[in-house]
Write a protein that holds these residues in place. Structure first.
Motif, PDB file in Angstrom:
ATOM      1  N   SER A  89       9.641 -18.557  -0.756  1.00 22.89           N
ATOM      2  CA  SER A  89       8.273 -19.070  -0.903  1.00 22.89           C
ATOM      3  C   SER A  89       7.335 -18.030  -1.491  1.00 22.89           C
ATOM      4  CB  SER A  89       7.717 -19.570   0.441  1.00 22.89           C
ATOM      5  OG  SER A  89       8.575 -20.534   1.003  1.00 22.89           O
ATOM      6  N   LYS A  90       7.849 -17.162  -2.373  1.00 25.78           N
ATOM      7  CA  LYS A  90       7.044 -16.208  -3.152  1.00 25.78           C
ATOM      8  C   LYS A  90       6.324 -15.201  -2.276  1.00 25.78           C
ATOM      9  CE  LYS A  90       5.924 -20.316  -5.856  1.00 25.78           C
ATOM     10  NZ  LYS A  90       4.839 -21.172  -6.356  1.00 25.78           N
ATOM     11  N   ALA A  91       6.790 -14.973  -1.063  1.00 31.42           N
ATOM     12  CA  ALA A  91       6.025 -14.204  -0.082  1.00 31.42           C
ATOM     13  C   ALA A  91       6.263 -12.704  -0.210  1.00 31.42           C
ATOM     14  CB  ALA A  91       6.393 -14.664   1.330  1.00 31.42           C
ATOM     15  N   VAL A  92       5.163 -11.941  -0.241  1.00 32.75           N
ATOM     16  CA  VAL A  92       5.198 -10.481  -0.112  1.00 32.75           C
ATOM     17  C   VAL A  92       4.141 -10.116   0.928  1.00 32.75           C
ATOM     18  CG1 VAL A  92       4.867  -8.240  -1.241  1.00 32.75           C
ATOM     19  CG2 VAL A  92       5.881 -10.146  -2.525  1.00 32.75           C
ATOM     20  N   PHE A  93       4.590  -9.556   2.050  1.00 36.84           N
ATOM     21  CA  PHE A  93       3.678  -9.214   3.133  1.00 36.84           C
ATOM     22  C   PHE A  93       3.647  -7.707   3.346  1.00 36.84           C
ATOM     23  CE2 PHE A  93       4.747 -13.600   4.164  1.00 36.84           C
ATOM     24  CZ  PHE A  93       3.529 -14.118   4.598  1.00 36.84           C
ATOM     25  N   LEU A  94       2.453  -7.194   3.664  1.00 40.94           N
ATOM     26  CA  LEU A  94       2.291  -5.801   4.064  1.00 40.94           C
ATOM     27  C   LEU A  94       1.788  -5.770   5.498  1.00 40.94           C
ATOM     28  CD1 LEU A  94       0.673  -4.209   0.881  1.00 40.94           C
ATOM     29  CD2 LEU A  94       3.018  -3.922   1.716  1.00 40.94           C
ATOM     30  N   TRP A  95       2.426  -4.925   6.316  1.00 43.45           N
ATOM     31  CA  TRP A  95       2.116  -4.854   7.738  1.00 43.45           C
ATOM     32  C   TRP A  95       1.663  -3.453   8.126  1.00 43.45           C
ATOM     33  CZ3 TRP A  95       2.929  -9.561  10.198  1.00 43.45           C
ATOM     34  CH2 TRP A  95       3.778 -10.475   9.543  1.00 43.45           C
ATOM     35  N   ASN A  96       0.675  -3.375   9.011  1.00 43.42           N
ATOM     36  CA  ASN A  96       0.256  -2.127   9.625  1.00 43.42           C
ATOM     37  C   ASN A  96       1.181  -1.859  10.803  1.00 43.42           C
ATOM     38  OD1 ASN A  96      -1.037  -0.301  11.502  1.00 43.42           O
ATOM     39  ND2 ASN A  96      -2.943  -0.602  10.372  1.00 43.42           N
ATOM     40  N   MET A  97       1.966  -0.775  10.720  1.00 45.34           N
ATOM     41  CA  MET A  97       2.974  -0.540  11.751  1.00 45.34           C
ATOM     42  C   MET A  97       2.448   0.308  12.913  1.00 45.34           C
ATOM     43  SD  MET A  97       5.334  -2.449  10.889  1.00 45.34           S
ATOM     44  CE  MET A  97       6.673  -1.976  11.977  1.00 45.34           C
ATOM     45  N   ASP A  98       1.180   0.646  12.879  1.00 45.11           N
ATOM     46  CA  ASP A  98       0.549   1.258  14.052  1.00 45.11           C
ATOM     47  C   ASP A  98       0.024   0.171  14.989  1.00 45.11           C
ATOM     48  OD1 ASP A  98       0.988   3.917  13.221  1.00 45.11           O
ATOM     49  OD2 ASP A  98      -0.759   3.829  11.913  1.00 45.11           O
ATOM     50  N   LYS A  99      -0.519  -0.897  14.371  1.00 45.70           N
ATOM     51  CA  LYS A  99      -1.094  -1.993  15.151  1.00 45.70           C
ATOM     52  C   LYS A  99      -0.218  -3.238  15.145  1.00 45.70           C
ATOM     53  CE  LYS A  99      -5.789  -0.457  13.989  1.00 45.70           C
ATOM     54  NZ  LYS A  99      -7.065  -0.833  13.320  1.00 45.70           N
ATOM     55  N   TYR A 100       0.830  -3.250  14.327  1.00 48.35           N
ATOM     56  CA  TYR A 100       1.715  -4.408  14.174  1.00 48.35           C
ATOM     57  C   TYR A 100       0.933  -5.651  13.764  1.00 48.35           C
ATOM     58  CZ  TYR A 100       4.926  -1.297  16.559  1.00 48.35           C
ATOM     59  OH  TYR A 100       5.684  -0.208  16.901  1.00 48.35           O
ATOM     60  N   THR A 101       0.045  -5.468  12.799  1.00 48.65           N
ATOM     61  CA  THR A 101      -0.744  -6.570  12.266  1.00 48.65           C
ATOM     62  C   THR A 101      -0.541  -6.667  10.761  1.00 48.65           C
ATOM     63  OG1 THR A 101      -2.670  -5.115  12.016  1.00 48.65           O
ATOM     64  CG2 THR A 101      -2.510  -6.397  14.055  1.00 48.65           C
ATOM     65  N   MET A 102      -0.783  -7.851  10.208  1.00 47.40           N
ATOM     66  CA  MET A 102      -0.660  -8.038   8.773  1.00 47.40           C
ATOM     67  C   MET A 102      -1.862  -7.410   8.065  1.00 47.40           C
ATOM     68  SD  MET A 102      -0.362 -11.519   6.510  1.00 47.40           S
ATOM     69  CE  MET A 102       0.754 -12.264   7.698  1.00 47.40           C
ATOM     70  N   GLU A 107      -0.076 -11.794  -3.750  1.00 48.05           N
ATOM     71  CA  GLU A 107       0.153 -13.003  -4.535  1.00 48.05           C
ATOM     72  C   GLU A 107       0.426 -12.631  -5.982  1.00 48.05           C
ATOM     73  OE1 GLU A 107       0.197 -15.882  -3.157  1.00 48.05           O
ATOM     74  OE2 GLU A 107      -0.922 -15.702  -1.270  1.00 48.05           O
ATOM     75  N   GLY A 108       1.438 -13.263  -6.585  1.00 48.82           N
ATOM     76  CA  GLY A 108       1.712 -13.014  -7.990  1.00 48.82           C
ATOM     77  C   GLY A 108       3.072 -13.507  -8.441  1.00 48.82           C
ATOM     78  N   HIS A 109       4.089 -13.406  -7.590  1.00 48.42           N
ATOM     79  CA  HIS A 109       5.412 -13.893  -7.969  1.00 48.42           C
ATOM     80  C   HIS A 109       5.435 -15.421  -7.976  1.00 48.42           C
ATOM     81  CE1 HIS A 109       7.803 -10.304  -8.451  1.00 48.42           C
ATOM     82  NE2 HIS A 109       7.369  -9.801  -7.308  1.00 48.42           N
ATOM     83  N   HIS A 110       6.372 -15.971  -8.765  1.00 51.20           N
ATOM     84  CA  HIS A 110       6.468 -17.422  -8.934  1.00 51.20           C
ATOM     85  C   HIS A 110       7.748 -18.006  -8.349  1.00 51.20           C
ATOM     86  CE1 HIS A 110       3.015 -16.960 -11.518  1.00 51.20           C
ATOM     87  NE2 HIS A 110       3.688 -16.148 -12.308  1.00 51.20           N
ATOM     88  N   HIS A 111       8.522 -17.187  -7.656  1.00 52.27           N
ATOM     89  CA  HIS A 111       9.777 -17.655  -7.060  1.00 52.27           C
ATOM     90  C   HIS A 111      10.090 -16.735  -5.883  1.00 52.27           C
ATOM     91  CE1 HIS A 111      13.568 -19.618  -6.631  1.00 52.27           C
ATOM     92  NE2 HIS A 111      13.650 -20.088  -7.877  1.00 52.27           N
ATOM     93  N   ASP A 112      11.215 -16.987  -5.214  1.00 52.44           N
ATOM     94  CA  ASP A 112      11.602 -16.166  -4.065  1.00 52.44           C
ATOM     95  C   ASP A 112      11.591 -14.684  -4.425  1.00 52.44           C
ATOM     96  OD1 ASP A 112      12.049 -18.603  -2.944  1.00 52.44           O
ATOM     97  OD2 ASP A 112      14.181 -18.317  -2.563  1.00 52.44           O
ATOM     98  N   VAL A 113      11.093 -13.855  -3.509  1.00 57.42           N
ATOM     99  CA  VAL A 113      11.092 -12.405  -3.679  1.00 57.42           C
ATOM    100  C   VAL A 113      12.196 -11.854  -2.773  1.00 57.42           C
ATOM    101  CG1 VAL A 113       9.672 -10.331  -3.742  1.00 57.42           C
ATOM    102  CG2 VAL A 113       8.588 -12.573  -3.944  1.00 57.42           C
ATOM    103  N   VAL A 114      13.136 -11.104  -3.356  1.00 59.12           N
ATOM    104  CA  VAL A 114      14.363 -10.793  -2.632  1.00 59.12           C
ATOM    105  C   VAL A 114      14.558  -9.316  -2.310  1.00 59.12           C
ATOM    106  CG1 VAL A 114      15.587 -12.825  -3.438  1.00 59.12           C
ATOM    107  CG2 VAL A 114      15.634 -10.735  -4.821  1.00 59.12           C
ATOM    108  N   ALA A 115      13.744  -8.428  -2.879  1.00 60.26           N
ATOM    109  CA  ALA A 115      13.927  -7.001  -2.623  1.00 60.26           C
ATOM    110  C   ALA A 115      12.603  -6.274  -2.799  1.00 60.26           C
ATOM    111  CB  ALA A 115      14.980  -6.412  -3.555  1.00 60.26           C
TER     112      ALA A 115
END
Length: 275
Positions: A89-102, A107-115
Motif C-alpha cells: 500500500s505504498k507505505a513508508v513510515f518513520l518512527w521515533n524509537m525513544d518514544k515509540y511514536t510515528m 508519500e511518493g511511491h506508487h506501488h508496494d515499497v519492499v526495502a
C-alpha cells in the motif's frame, strides 16, 4: 588489570537462547539497533512491528501499529533514534524509537515499497519499490532528493504496477555514503552514485532478491530466489574531504539544525545533499 572474555562452552554453541513468539503471520525482516543495546525490531505480514529487548529475556517492549497491510522491511538510523518501515500500500513510515511514536508517513511511491536503508550518516534514506523506482529521501523533512529509475520512460502512476519486469527488490547504501546498490527483476544489479541520476556500473543478475555491502564497502553480496549468493567488487572512489566533513556534521545534526547554520547558501545546500 586486563580482563578476558568468558570462555565459550563448546556444548552451548548453537544453543537456542530465546524463542520470540507473538507475531500472528510471517516475519519478513529483522533489524538490531546499531547502538549495541540488543533492541530488536521485527516486521511481519500481520501489519505490525514489534520491539524486543534481548537483554530482558526477549521481553516485547512495544507494538508499532500504523501499516494497513504487510510490512516488508525495516531499518534503524545509524544513531538508533529513528526506524523506517516499508510495506504494501505504498507505505513508508518513520518512527521515533525513544518514544515509540510515528514521526511521519512519507508519500511518493506508487506501488508496494519492499526495502529501505539509511545512509551511514543518517542524513539520507533509500527506499525501493515495485513502481520501478528507488527514492532517496531526507528523513528529517520528508523531501524526495533523488530518484533512480529502472524503467525509461518511467511508468505513470496509474500503470506503475504493470511493469513487473522492472520491479525493484532491494536497495543498500554503501558505507562510504556515496554509492547505492539496487536489484530489479530486469536481471540487473545497479551501482549508483548519490549525485548522478544514472548507474555508474551495471552487472547481470537473475532472480535477485536482496543485497548488502561489506563493512568496508568493497564487496556487494546479493542473494537470489534459487538459493545462490553472488559477490561483486564494487566501484571504488576515494571520498572527497568535503564529503567526509559533510558526513561528520550530518551524523550529529539533523536537517533543521543544519539549515540554521550561519554559512553561505551553497554550503547549506551541500550539507543538505541538495547539490
Amino acid at each position: 588489570m586486563a580482563s578476558f572474555p568468558p570462555r565459550v562452552n563448546e556444548k552451548e554453541i548453537g544453543k537456542l537462547l530465546l524463542n520470540l513468539v507473538d507475531h500472528t503471520e510471517v516475519v519478513r525482516d529483522l533489524t538490531f539497533a546499531p547502538d549495541g543495546s540488543l533492541i530488536l525490531v521485527s516486521a511481519s505480514r500481520d501489519k505490525t512491528l514489534r520491539v524486543w529487548d534481548l537483554k530482558d529475556d526477549g521481553n516485547m517492549m512495544k507494538v508499532l501499529r500504523g501499516h494497513q497491510n504487510w510490512v516488508y522491511s525495516c531499518a534503524f538510523s545509524p544513531d538508533s533514534s529513528m526506524l523506517c518501515s516499508v510495506g504494501a500500500s505504498k507505505a513508508v513510515f518513520l518512527w521515533n524509537m525513544d518514544k515509540y511514536t510515528m514521526i511521519r508517513k512519507l508519500e511518493g511511491h506508487h506501488h508496494d515499497v519492499v526495502a529501505c536503508d539509511f545512509s551511514p550518516d543518517g542524513a539520507l534514506l533509500a527506499t525501493a519499490s515495485y513502481d520501478t523506482r528507488v527514492y532517496i529521501w531526507d528523513p528529517h523533512t520528508g523531501d524526495i532528493l533523488m530518484e533512480f529509475g529502472h524503467l525509461f520512460p518511467p511508468p505513470t502512476p496509474i500503470f506503475a504496477g504493470g511493469a513487473n519486469d522492472r520491479w525493484v527488490r532491494s536497495v543498500s547504501f554503501s558505507h562510504d555514503g556515496l554509492h547505492v546498490a539496487s536489484l530489479a527483476d530486469d536481471k540487473m544489479v545497479r551501482f549508483w552514485r548519490i549525485d548522478e541520476d544514472y548507474p555508474v556500473q551495471v552487472a547481470p543478475l537473475s532472480n535477485g532478491l536482496c543485497c548488502a555491502f561489506s563493512t568496508d564497502g568493497s564487496v556487494l553480496a546479493a542473494g537470489t530466489h534459487d538459493g545462490s549468493v553472488y559477490f561483486w567488487a564494487t566501484p571504488r572512489q576515494v571520498p572527497s574531504l568535503q564529503h567526509l566533513c559533510r558526513m561528520s556534521i550530518r551524523r550529529v545534526m539533523p536537517t533543521q539544525e543544519v539549515q540554521e547554520l550561519p554559512v553561505p547558501s551553497k554550503v547549506l545546500e551541500f550539507l543538505s545533499y541538495r547539490i
